[in-house]
Write an enzyme that holds these catalytic residues in place. Structure first.
Site, short mmCIF file in Angstrom:
data_model
loop_
_atom_site.label_atom_id
_atom_site.label_comp_id
_atom_site.label_asym_id
_atom_site.label_seq_id
_atom_site.Cartn_x
_atom_site.Cartn_y
_atom_site.Cartn_z
N ASN A 1 -9.24 56.67 -6.33
CA ASN A 1 -9.10 55.99 -5.11
C ASN A 1 -7.62 55.28 -5.36
O ASN A 1 -6.97 55.37 -6.04
CB ASN A 1 -10.10 55.02 -4.73
CG ASN A 1 -10.47 54.05 -5.53
OD1 ASN A 1 -9.44 53.41 -6.29
ND2 ASN A 1 -11.52 53.24 -5.32
N ASP B 1 -20.18 62.26 -1.52
CA ASP B 1 -19.70 60.81 -1.76
C ASP B 1 -18.35 60.53 -1.17
O ASP B 1 -18.40 59.13 -0.70
CB ASP B 1 -19.37 61.03 -3.41
CG ASP B 1 -18.70 59.59 -3.83
OD1 ASP B 1 -19.41 58.68 -4.22
OD2 ASP B 1 -17.46 59.37 -4.07
#
Length: 341
Positions: free
Chosen positions: A17, A216
């Site tokens: 991320n 996810d």
């Protein structure tokens, strides 16, 4: 006979991320890849004569993911670290294989290693000649009768739970217009994905790891919308794959919040498949799971989670069910910790 498989890969920016934490979906995808490889290799051993006596020389198979048990994310993994994934076959029934997978993260500068994940996956071997045909699984040798008996108990338990989850398959997530912050409607999200050849196995069906990665991603969006902070996957409850998803299908992955504790968020995720070419077959529920996330500050320390505003009896019911799962998982972690000491 194949009983152990290992793979390693360095984590790159595309795997993480915006603050450098590796996506939980990336790790789940590697776990499933290792499980699929060892399961397929094992199920294609001793293919000369079937255990029932029939000739199966040319009847090769591919291990298809049927279920992933509760998976904890013990430590975050970061860009530049090496993920070491090891998979071991721990139980076989007549038509299924249990694979247990461990994931270690390695800091290649300091050499430090940490166990980040432990997962249990169940596969069924499908014939390459006839995808509707389930192949008989070669048995494994157990180190003791106790280990075989423990494996049999796990097999019976997951079989029962898979049947129970089918009762939820008819439920559909409906969107709410202009919802208030911290409500279920405010953070719920959906993702639409066309299944391409690169997503699929040799059978032309989606890899379980691809599906888990998309699940996810959606759950992560839901958690981020609610918290407005950096969020990471903490655990994944059993992922049940109810039906196969074929190449060319459009899948809709939807997620909604069900429960918040002081420092965690539970998100229910549904995967619905819509066949474009065979539209007459209609849309169907393909997979379901519960993901748990935690919120982190800039130093990767846990932050308090804003409480969920529950509206209506259905949301209250899901909240109470989520609370029960939270307490059950918490008690299991404490029991495991005491057992290791």
């Amino acid at each position: 006979m194949i009983s152990l498989y290992e793979l390693s890969r360095i984590m790159r920016p595309d795997d993480a991320n915006i603050v450098g934490n590796v996506h939980g979906g990336t790790i789940l995808k590697m776990i499933e890849e290792a499980g699929c490889i060892i399961g397929t290799r094992h199920c294609n051993t001793q293919r000369g004569t079937c255990f029932s006596g029939s000739d199966v020389d040319n009847d090769r198979c591919l291990a298809a993911l049927a279920r992933v048990e509760h998976t904890d994310f013990l430590y975050p993994m970061f860009i530049g670290e090496v993920a070491h994934v090891s998979a071991e076959i721990t139980y076989t029934s007549k038509h299924s294989v249990e694979v247990q997978v461990n994931v270690l993260s390695e800091n290649i500068v300091t050499g430090a290693k940490k166990l980040t994940n432990k997962a249990t996956l169940w596969y069924v071997p499908l014939s390459l000649q006839n995808v509707a045909k389930i192949i008989e699984v070669p048995p494994i040798e157990y180190s003791s009768p106790e280990r075989e008996e423990a494996g049999k108990k796990r097999y019976e338990a997951q079989k029962l739970e898979r049947l129970e989850t089918k009762e939820r398959n008819g439920e559909v997530i409906t969107h709410v217009s202009l919802p208030e912050p911290y409500t279920v409607g405010f953070s719920q999200s959906s993702l639409i994905h066309l299944v391409c050849p690169s997503d699929c196995t040799l059978h032309g069906f989606v890899h379980g790891g691809v599906t888990m990665k998309l699940m996810d991603e959606v759950a992560g969006i839901v958690a981020a919308r609610h918290c407005k902070t950096n969020i990471v996957t903490a655990s994944v409850d059993a992922i049940n794959f109810h039906r196969k998803i074929k190449k060319g299908c459009v899948i809709t992955v939807s997620g909604r919040m069900t429960f918040t504790s002081n420092k965690s968020i539970e998100i229910e995720v549904f995967v619905d498949a819509d066949p474009l070419v065979e539209a007459e077959k209609g849309k169907y529920r393909a997979a379901t799971a519960f993901f748990t996330y935690i919120s982190l500050d800039v130093d990767n320390k846990p932050l308090p989670v804003p409480p969920l505003k529950v509206e209506g009896e259905e949301e209250q019911k899901r909240f109470e069910e989520g609370k029960a799962r939270y307490l059950q998982n918490k008690a299991k972690r404490l029991a495991d910790k005491e057992q290791q000491q």
